[in-house]
Design an enzyme around this catalytic site. Structure first.
Site, PDB file in Angstrom:
ATOM      1  N   CYS A  98      24.089 -10.351   6.287  1.00  0.00           N
ATOM      2  CA  CYS A  98      24.733  -9.321   5.471  1.00  0.00           C
ATOM      3  C   CYS A  98      24.436  -9.609   4.002  1.00  0.00           C
ATOM      4  CB  CYS A  98      26.245  -9.374   5.682  1.00  0.00           C
ATOM      5  SG  CYS A  98      26.732  -9.189   7.411  1.00  0.00           S
ATOM      6  N   LYS A 126       4.628  -7.152  14.223  1.00  0.00           N
ATOM      7  CA  LYS A 126       4.609  -6.172  13.125  1.00  0.00           C
ATOM      8  C   LYS A 126       4.763  -4.760  13.649  1.00  0.00           C
ATOM      9  CE  LYS A 126       5.366  -8.139  10.258  1.00  0.00           C
ATOM     10  NZ  LYS A 126       5.493  -9.452  10.752  1.00  0.00           N
ATOM     11  N   ASN A 176      29.602 -13.201   5.421  1.00  0.00           N
ATOM     12  CA  ASN A 176      28.314 -13.193   6.126  1.00  0.00           C
ATOM     13  C   ASN A 176      28.376 -14.344   7.116  1.00  0.00           C
ATOM     14  OD1 ASN A 176      25.682 -12.962   6.948  1.00  0.00           O
ATOM     15  ND2 ASN A 176      24.808 -13.990   5.158  1.00  0.00           N
ATOM     16  N   GLY A 177      28.006 -14.102   8.378  1.00  0.00           N
ATOM     17  CA  GLY A 177      28.034 -15.166   9.381  1.00  0.00           C
ATOM     18  C   GLY A 177      29.091 -14.864  10.435  1.00  0.00           C
ATOM     19  N   HIS A 200      -5.584 -12.496  34.243  1.00  0.00           N
ATOM     20  CA  HIS A 200      -4.568 -13.167  35.066  1.00  0.00           C
ATOM     21  C   HIS A 200      -3.288 -12.352  35.164  1.00  0.00           C
ATOM     22  CE1 HIS A 200      -7.177 -16.668  35.152  1.00  0.00           C
ATOM     23  NE2 HIS A 200      -7.371 -16.478  33.853  1.00  0.00           N
ATOM     24  N   TRP A 236      25.302  -6.226   8.585  1.00  0.00           N
ATOM     25  CA  TRP A 236      24.452  -6.195   9.774  1.00  0.00           C
ATOM     26  C   TRP A 236      25.375  -6.667  10.885  1.00  0.00           C
ATOM     27  CZ3 TRP A 236      22.215 -10.267  12.913  1.00  0.00           C
ATOM     28  CH2 TRP A 236      21.255  -9.808  13.826  1.00  0.00           C
ATOM     29  N   GLU A 292       1.292 -12.016  16.357  1.00  0.00           N
ATOM     30  CA  GLU A 292       1.932 -11.597  15.103  1.00  0.00           C
ATOM     31  C   GLU A 292       1.741 -10.102  14.881  1.00  0.00           C
ATOM     32  OE1 GLU A 292       3.928 -12.174  12.916  1.00  0.00           O
ATOM     33  OE2 GLU A 292       3.348 -10.811  11.301  1.00  0.00           O
ATOM     34  N   GLU A 306       8.248  -4.095  15.298  1.00  0.00           N
ATOM     35  CA  GLU A 306       9.463  -4.081  14.472  1.00  0.00           C
ATOM     36  C   GLU A 306       9.517  -2.912  13.499  1.00  0.00           C
ATOM     37  OE1 GLU A 306      10.266  -7.394  11.865  1.00  0.00           O
ATOM     38  OE2 GLU A 306       8.162  -7.756  11.542  1.00  0.00           O
ATOM     39  N   ARG A 323      19.107  -6.951   3.483  1.00  0.00           N
ATOM     40  CA  ARG A 323      19.878  -7.969   4.209  1.00  0.00           C
ATOM     41  C   ARG A 323      20.760  -7.346   5.277  1.00  0.00           C
ATOM     42  NH1 ARG A 323      19.963 -12.907   2.053  1.00  0.00           N
ATOM     43  NH2 ARG A 323      21.821 -13.382   3.220  1.00  0.00           N
ATOM     44  N   LYS A 372      16.513  -8.969   7.365  1.00  0.00           N
ATOM     45  CA  LYS A 372      15.424  -9.733   6.735  1.00  0.00           C
ATOM     46  C   LYS A 372      15.510 -11.210   7.056  1.00  0.00           C
ATOM     47  CE  LYS A 372      11.889 -10.642   4.233  1.00  0.00           C
ATOM     48  NZ  LYS A 372      10.564 -10.403   4.845  1.00  0.00           N
TER      49      LYS A 372
HETATM   50  C1  AGP Z   1       8.941 -10.943  10.663  1.00  0.00           C
HETATM   51  O1  AGP Z   1       8.324  -9.724  10.310  1.00  0.00           O
HETATM   52  C2  AGP Z   1      10.353 -10.754  11.116  1.00  0.00           C
HETATM   53  N1  AGP Z   1      11.111 -10.093  10.119  1.00  0.00           N
HETATM   54  C3  AGP Z   1      10.973 -12.037  11.620  1.00  0.00           C
HETATM   55  O2  AGP Z   1      10.256 -12.432  12.768  1.00  0.00           O
HETATM   56  C4  AGP Z   1      10.974 -13.235  10.648  1.00  0.00           C
HETATM   57  O3  AGP Z   1       9.656 -13.729  10.493  1.00  0.00           O
HETATM   58  C5  AGP Z   1      11.841 -14.349  11.247  1.00  0.00           C
HETATM   59  O4  AGP Z   1      13.159 -13.868  11.340  1.00  0.00           O
HETATM   60  C6  AGP Z   1      11.820 -15.638  10.409  1.00  0.00           C
HETATM   61  O5  AGP Z   1      12.337 -15.379   9.132  1.00  0.00           O
HETATM   62  P1  AGP Z   1      12.124 -16.518   7.982  1.00  0.00           P
HETATM   63  O6  AGP Z   1      10.640 -16.634   7.763  1.00  0.00           O
HETATM   64  O7  AGP Z   1      12.858 -16.002   6.792  1.00  0.00           O
HETATM   65  O8  AGP Z   1      12.689 -17.798   8.530  1.00  0.00           O
END
Ligand code: AGP
Length: 590
Positions: free
Chosen positions: A2, A472, A99-100, A491, A73, A468, A475, A28, A585
């Site tokens: 958050c 992208k 937050n948390g 396989h 969030w 990776e 998400e 956030r 984020k």
């Molecule tokens: C990446 O596009 C994502 N937003 C997510 O996988 C991110 O890389 C992951 O949460 C790790 O975040 P950090 O690098 O801030 O630790």
């Protein structure tokens, strides 16, 4: 994760300050928002579901010198106005944002119900103002009441509370970020620096287990356990407001992809002695463990190939959430290397605490200076990518990979060669990232945007980039993309290929190129629409996107067009690439 932001001081536009500041933290969390302002008639709270960017700041233009705000969030309790923060004490004189997770909230809720409190939300947060209120009823002043209440909470959290009568802000953190902005006109307390950077670039970091109290004229740091005072130095932030803004770009994600024209060169701009010291630490360690989450984990996977191919050195890699697998192997001579853009990811912080408990040394490779991960580690290397605001990590990934490739070269006593390669690669990327290239990728996106399934294959160090690229695309565009090692298709996954299925092959000019062409041909033979991301064209490609030949830095070059493809798919499918659904984020909860 958050967003939290509070202000107290001489300014009379405190409400507008916290709302506008929180808009800079929207990445956030954007399920719901809320604002509490001290007014002559008491604490006024406004909150609702939706993005804070849609809130008209003018509604908070009344005189206010004490305010706090929150973007949520959701963890406990659905996305509803009632569950939005702030939450008030029963007498309405205390407002809290959080937050948390308060993990023992259910037991506290039961206790508070017996004391006559009623709950209007499904959140764990609502127990916080009530517990503070109880401590004040017992005769404790507001800061001490917050301290005593927080000692009862289990879990990882950041809490910011305001008190109408004293005009004070009190904050504490354990495992979630909070930073103080020291202004000439008062004090700012936020989850991240972009909230207040336009007002001050002088900060004081709050560490886990600390609390801070301010009436706007002065500030006091304390140990949360004992209440004893702590002195804190002031730190000057170097990056500018502009770096944290979109500028002329439609989205942060595209801006940050284009930032890679410069960010890789910034990542490479490391102190040679520091890099050589890291290489020596790896060389002498009894086991080196590369750990990260999500995209940062894929950077670690690519680094495993860098260390193997460039330096012929074995390292262990795993996602932070799975690090338990390696706990038994940790010893004082082990080295844990954690990679994290935000430096606030809960699983990464957990891995650090386990490794340190075993006496191992910890190196952090992060983007955010002063983040929890960097403060918990023994050594820190900054990737210098500048603020990364889009949820989808792009320039941080290539910055992380660049730093680790540099370390691999230093392991081979060839640091200069590594710097030369990476600076040449940075120039190649600068040339590649031109409008025509983006248009070419947009045209490819237009051809595949209606497909709900998409497969990406790569071999060797392109395999982590296939994974990776899938993250992208998943998400930001919500297309079901999957990455596979080229050799794995036969396989099982090849059963998924039908006529017209979009498949993307990631290639370089290296010893696995031939095998990859074979793997791609197998897809083509089953009707796939084949897109090649490679330095050389091949007749099997239905679409070819040329990439420069960058040698050992090829994965860094290859992933960038895939970032652009993900962005274009999102935009063409009508999604907001900066704030994708369900994501945040930085994942500051486990
Ligand atoms: C990446 O596009 C994502 N937003 C997510 O996988 C991110 O890389 C992951 O949460 C790790 O975040 P950090 O690098 O801030 O630790």
């Amino acid at each position: 994760m958050c967003g939290i932001f509070g202000y107290t001081g001489k300014r009379s536009d405190g409400g507008s300050v916290v709302v506008d500041g929180l808009k800079n933290l929207e990445y956030r969390g954007y399920d719901s928002w809320g604002v509490a302002c001290k007014t002559p008639s008491g604490i006024s709270v406004s909150k609702d579901i939706g993005k804070i960017s849609s809130v008209d700041t003018k509604q908070f233009s009344y005189s206010c010198c004490l305010a706090l705000a929150h973007t949520r969030w959701a963890t406990h309790g659905g996305v509803t106005p009632e569950n939005a923060h702030p939450h008030l004490s029963k007498d309405g004189t205390i407002a809290v944002v959080h937050n948390g997770i308060v993990e023992n909230h259910e037991a506290l809720r039961l206790e508070l119900l017996t004391k006559g409190y009623t709950f209007v939300s499904q959140t764990d947060t609502e127990v916080i103002p009530y517990c503070i209120e109880e401590e004040m009823k017992a005769g404790h002043a507001f800061p001490e009441a917050v301290r005593r209440a927080c000692l009862r909470f289990h879990g990882r959290y950041a809490i910011l509370a305001m008190h109408e009568a004293s005009g004070m802000l009190v904050a504490t953190r354990t495992g979630s970020p909070l930073i103080v902005g020291v202004g000439e006109d008062g004090y700012y307390i936020a989850s991240d620096i972009p909230a207040f950077i336009e007002h001050t670039r002088t900060v004081q970091y709050i560490d886990d287990g600390e609390m801070v109290e301010t009436d706007g004229n002065s500030i006091q740091f304390r140990d949360i356990l004992t209440g004893t005072e702590r002195q804190k130095r002031e730190v000057r932030i170097t990056w500018t407001v502009e770096q944290g803004q979109k500028g002329d770009f439609p989205h942060f994600m595209l801006k940050e992809i284009m930032d890679q024209k410069e960010s890789i060169a910034r990542a490479v701009n490391q102190d040679d002695d520091a890099i050589r010291a890291v290489a020596e630490a790896i060389r002498s360690a009894k086991g080196t463990f590369l750990v990260g989450c999500g995209t940062a984990h894929k950077a670690c996977m690519a680094a495993e190939y860098f260390f193997s191919v460039v330096a012929e050195h074995h390292v262990n890699v795993c996602s932070a959430g799975e690090f338990k697998l390696y706990h038994h192997f940790l010893q004082p001579e082990s080295l844990l290397i954690v990679v994290s853009q935000s430096g606030e990811t809960a699983d990464v912080l957990e891995a650090i605490s386990v490794a340190k408990a075993k006496g191992a040394k910890v190196l952090a490779i992060v983007n955010v200076e002063g983040s929890s991960v960097s403060r918990a580690a023994d050594y820190t290397l900054l990737i210098n990518a500048g603020p990364e605001r889009a949820v989808a990590s792009t320039k941080a990934l290539t910055g992380q990979m660049s730093v680790m490739l540099l370390i691999a070269y230093a392991l081979k006593h060839a640091l200069h060669d590594g710097k030369t390669l990476l600076l040449e690669t940075s120039a190649l990327i600068n040339d590649m990232l031109n409008p025509r290239y983006v248009e070419r990728i947009a045209a490819i996106a237009a051809k595949i945007k209606s497909h709900e399934d998409l497969y990406i294959i790569g071999k060797s160090w392109h395999y982590p980039m296939a994974l990776e690229s899938a993250i992208k695309i998943q998400e930001v565009s919500y297309v079901h993309a999957e990455g596979f090692a080229g050799g794995e298709l036969k396989h099982g996954p090849i059963a998924l290929i039908e006529t017209g299925t979009p498949c993307i092959a990631l290639l370089g000019n290296d010893e696995v190129t031939g095998d990859m062409i074979n793997n791609a041909t197998e897809l083509k033979a089953r009707g796939a629409m084949l897109i090649g991301i490679a330095p050389e064209r091949n007749a099997i490609f239905d679409e070819w996107l040329k990439t420069p030949d960058a040698g050992a830095a090829q994965p860094i070059v290859t992933v960038i067009p895939m970032q652009i493809l993900a962005y274009e798919l999102a935009v063409q499918r009508g999604k907001d690439p900066d704030m994708p659904r369900n994501l945040a984020k930085s994942v500051t909860v486990k």
